[in-house]
Design a protein around this motif. Structure first.
Motif, PDB file in Angstrom:
ATOM      1  N   THR A  63       0.977  -1.346  -0.559  1.00 22.23           N
ATOM      2  CA  THR A  63      -0.239   0.261  -0.173  1.00 22.23           C
ATOM      3  C   THR A  63       0.884   1.193  -0.607  1.00 22.23           C
ATOM      4  O   THR A  63       0.612   1.922  -0.358  1.00 22.23           O
ATOM      5  CB  THR A  63      -0.750   0.003   1.036  1.00 22.23           C
ATOM      6  OG1 THR A  63       0.042  -0.313   2.427  1.00 22.23           O
ATOM      7  CG2 THR A  63      -1.907  -0.936   1.279  1.00 22.23           C
ATOM      8  N   LYS A  68      -2.978  -1.326  -4.694  1.00 21.81           N
ATOM      9  CA  LYS A  68      -4.869  -1.387  -4.166  1.00 21.81           C
ATOM     10  C   LYS A  68      -5.105  -3.359  -4.083  1.00 21.81           C
ATOM     11  O   LYS A  68      -4.384  -3.240  -5.211  1.00 21.81           O
ATOM     12  CB  LYS A  68      -5.615  -0.316  -5.572  1.00 21.81           C
ATOM     13  CG  LYS A  68      -5.137   0.479  -5.560  1.00 21.81           C
ATOM     14  CD  LYS A  68      -5.579   1.707  -4.268  1.00 21.81           C
ATOM     15  CE  LYS A  68      -5.392   3.417  -4.771  1.00 21.81           C
ATOM     16  NZ  LYS A  68      -4.893   3.851  -3.506  1.00 21.81           N
ATOM     17  N   GLU A  79     -13.105  -2.548  -3.822  1.00 21.92           N
ATOM     18  CA  GLU A  79     -11.874  -2.335  -2.812  1.00 21.92           C
ATOM     19  C   GLU A  79     -11.563  -2.016  -1.688  1.00 21.92           C
ATOM     20  O   GLU A  79     -12.278  -1.098  -1.090  1.00 21.92           O
ATOM     21  CB  GLU A  79     -11.853  -1.048  -4.144  1.00 21.92           C
ATOM     22  CG  GLU A  79      -9.757  -0.651  -3.918  1.00 21.92           C
ATOM     23  CD  GLU A  79      -9.579   0.576  -4.877  1.00 21.92           C
ATOM     24  OE1 GLU A  79      -8.895   1.598  -4.421  1.00 21.92           O
ATOM     25  OE2 GLU A  79      -9.927   0.795  -5.482  1.00 21.92           O
TER      26      GLU A  79
END
Length: 80
Positions: A63, A68, A79
């Motif tokens: 990250t 993602k 997500e």
């Protein structure tokens, strides 16, 4: 959850230096630890914690690079 660490460390059978950490879990967290240990066939609770730390470290590394993560649930992509 609270943690305590000892200042001393000792080598294991292979000569690898280890550090002992004592963790205090709430009843719910302790149940979760045992549930994960059973589901993952981990030999010890320490193994569960080490695996969790390794995964969390990898997740944070990804990250920080802008990655993602998505979960597909019944055809829906979410997500996280």
């Amino acid at each position: 959850m609270t943690t305590k660490t000892k200042k001393e460390s000792s080598p294991d059978e292979e000569g690898v230096k280890r550090h002992r950490v004592q963790l205090d879990f709430s009843p719910e967290a302790y149940e979760r630890l045992n549930r994960i240990r059973t589901r993952s066939d981990a030999a010890t609770s320490a193994e569960v914690v080490r695996n969790a730390l390794r995964l969390y470290d990898w997740f944070l590394e990804q990250t920080s690079k802008g990655a993602k993560f998505q979960i597909m649930d019944n055809g829906d992509v979410k997500e996280i």
